[in-house]
Write an enzyme that holds these catalytic residues in place. Sequence first.
Site, PDB file in Angstrom:
ATOM      1  N   GLY A 154       0.611  -1.100  -0.101  1.00 45.20           N
ATOM      2  CA  GLY A 154      -0.106   0.262   0.147  1.00 45.20           C
ATOM      3  C   GLY A 154       0.525   1.831   0.292  1.00 45.20           C
ATOM      4  CB  SER A 155       4.301   2.331  -0.606  1.00 44.16           C
ATOM      5  OG  SER A 155       4.519   1.155  -1.890  1.00 44.16           O
ATOM      6  CG  ASN A 156       2.093   3.325  -5.530  1.00 39.03           C
ATOM      7  OD1 ASN A 156       2.270   4.420  -6.487  1.00 39.03           O
ATOM      8  ND2 ASN A 156       2.646   2.309  -5.739  1.00 39.03           N
ATOM      9  CG  MET A 161      -0.831  -7.734  -6.811  1.00 37.29           C
ATOM     10  SD  MET A 161       0.345  -6.377  -8.828  1.00 37.29           S
ATOM     11  CE  MET A 161       0.820  -8.123  -8.769  1.00 37.29           C
ATOM     12  NE  ARG A 162      -9.359 -12.994  -9.551  1.00 37.97           N
ATOM     13  CZ  ARG A 162     -10.334 -13.640  -9.354  1.00 37.97           C
ATOM     14  NH1 ARG A 162     -11.194 -13.070  -7.942  1.00 37.97           N
ATOM     15  NH2 ARG A 162     -10.364 -14.458  -9.174  1.00 37.97           N
ATOM     16  CG  LEU A 163      -6.775  -9.195 -16.455  1.00 42.17           C
ATOM     17  CD1 LEU A 163      -5.733  -8.395 -16.444  1.00 42.17           C
ATOM     18  CD2 LEU A 163      -6.754 -10.331 -17.421  1.00 42.17           C
ATOM     19  CG  ASN A 203      -2.563  -0.758 -13.357  1.00 40.11           C
ATOM     20  OD1 ASN A 203      -2.307  -0.408 -11.957  1.00 40.11           O
ATOM     21  ND2 ASN A 203      -2.253  -1.138 -13.646  1.00 40.11           N
ATOM     22  CG  HIS A 221       3.280  -2.253 -15.923  1.00 45.27           C
ATOM     23  ND1 HIS A 221       3.349  -3.680 -15.274  1.00 45.27           N
ATOM     24  CD2 HIS A 221       4.213  -2.712 -15.833  1.00 45.27           C
ATOM     25  CE1 HIS A 221       3.175  -4.573 -15.372  1.00 45.27           C
ATOM     26  NE2 HIS A 221       4.575  -3.868 -15.628  1.00 45.27           N
TER      27      HIS A 221
HETATM   28  C1  GRF Z   1       4.420  -1.591  -8.018  1.00 49.27           C
HETATM   29  O1  GRF Z   1       5.009  -1.556  -8.018  1.00 49.27           O
HETATM   30  C2  GRF Z   1       3.061  -1.082  -8.265  1.00 49.27           C
HETATM   31  O2  GRF Z   1       3.924  -0.632  -9.592  1.00 49.27           O
HETATM   32  C3  GRF Z   1       2.228  -2.776  -8.818  1.00 49.27           C
HETATM   33  O3  GRF Z   1       2.827  -3.173  -7.690  1.00 49.27           O
HETATM   34  C4  GRF Z   1       3.410  -2.723  -6.654  1.00 49.27           C
HETATM   35  C5  GRF Z   1       2.200  -2.081  -5.442  1.00 49.27           C
HETATM   36  O4  GRF Z   1       3.228  -1.587  -4.625  1.00 49.27           O
HETATM   37  N1  GRF Z   1       1.483  -2.898  -9.522  1.00 49.27           N
HETATM   38  P1  GRF Z   1       2.478  -0.928  -3.051  1.00 49.27           P
HETATM   39  O5  GRF Z   1       1.359  -2.234  -2.638  1.00 49.27           O
HETATM   40  O6  GRF Z   1       2.032   0.648  -3.787  1.00 49.27           O
HETATM   41  O7  GRF Z   1       3.154  -0.629  -2.207  1.00 49.27           O
END
Ligand code: GRF
Length: 221
Positions: free
Chosen positions: A12-14, A93-95, A116, A118
């Site tokens: 959840g860092s993003n 992480m699910r399409l 999204n 990536h």
């Molecule tokens: C990130 O590298 C994002 O680009 C990818 O999954 C990772 C998620 O990291 N899709 P976080 O959970 O946001 O730390």
Amino acid sequence: MTSIVVFASGVGSNFRAICEAIREKKLAARVEALVCNLPGAGAPSVAKEFGIRCFEIPERTPDRKWLRAEHEGLILGALSEIRFDWIVLAGYMRLLSSGFVKRFTDAERGCARIVNIHPSLLPAFSGVAGYAQALHYGAKVTGVTVHLVGDGLDDGPIVAQRAIEIRDDDTIETLMERGLAVEHGLYVETLGKLFAGAWRIEGAEHARRPRIVFGAEVARG
Ligand code: GRF
């Protein structure tokens, strides 16, 4: 003010970067809810910290894994309670099925309101573990892509990209650490531009890949 729902499966860092940017008024948005599909993920504790409603909707129970359509039905049921403008995938992480994506299509824009991030310069290294794929391939440069969500895996118009040099002494850990720092900045910046609305999709009608064009002129057009 743009209302968003964030989908996350991991640390959840993003998601945290988005919440912090909103708190610091660097991003004009409001997070209505988090959807998390993996038990044990870190994202729900970030939601708790920021007082954000969290729907934990596991894609599997000890006995079975929900089919994609069943799982998406549960998500749609939860989301029917709230109003929002965009779905922001932050390590989800699910399409998503094309049926799900279509539900959020903005007919005027010609794309879904789902975005999204990536960890590679798409179309290279799509799928899981983008940083590891680039490192193991021996690439000298990789990066980060923010894109609108289309029908396929890591598909859809590219909104922004930023390159990251791969150093000779990089490990997955060091590359990921630099990459995530780039992701956090680029995602917040790009969401701000998307939510401001001065963009449109063009090119789809010419059998070329649709692309996003930003700019004030576009807003008037
Ligand atoms: C990130 O590298 C994002 O680009 C990818 O999954 C990772 C998620 O990291 N899709 P976080 O959970 O946001 O730390």
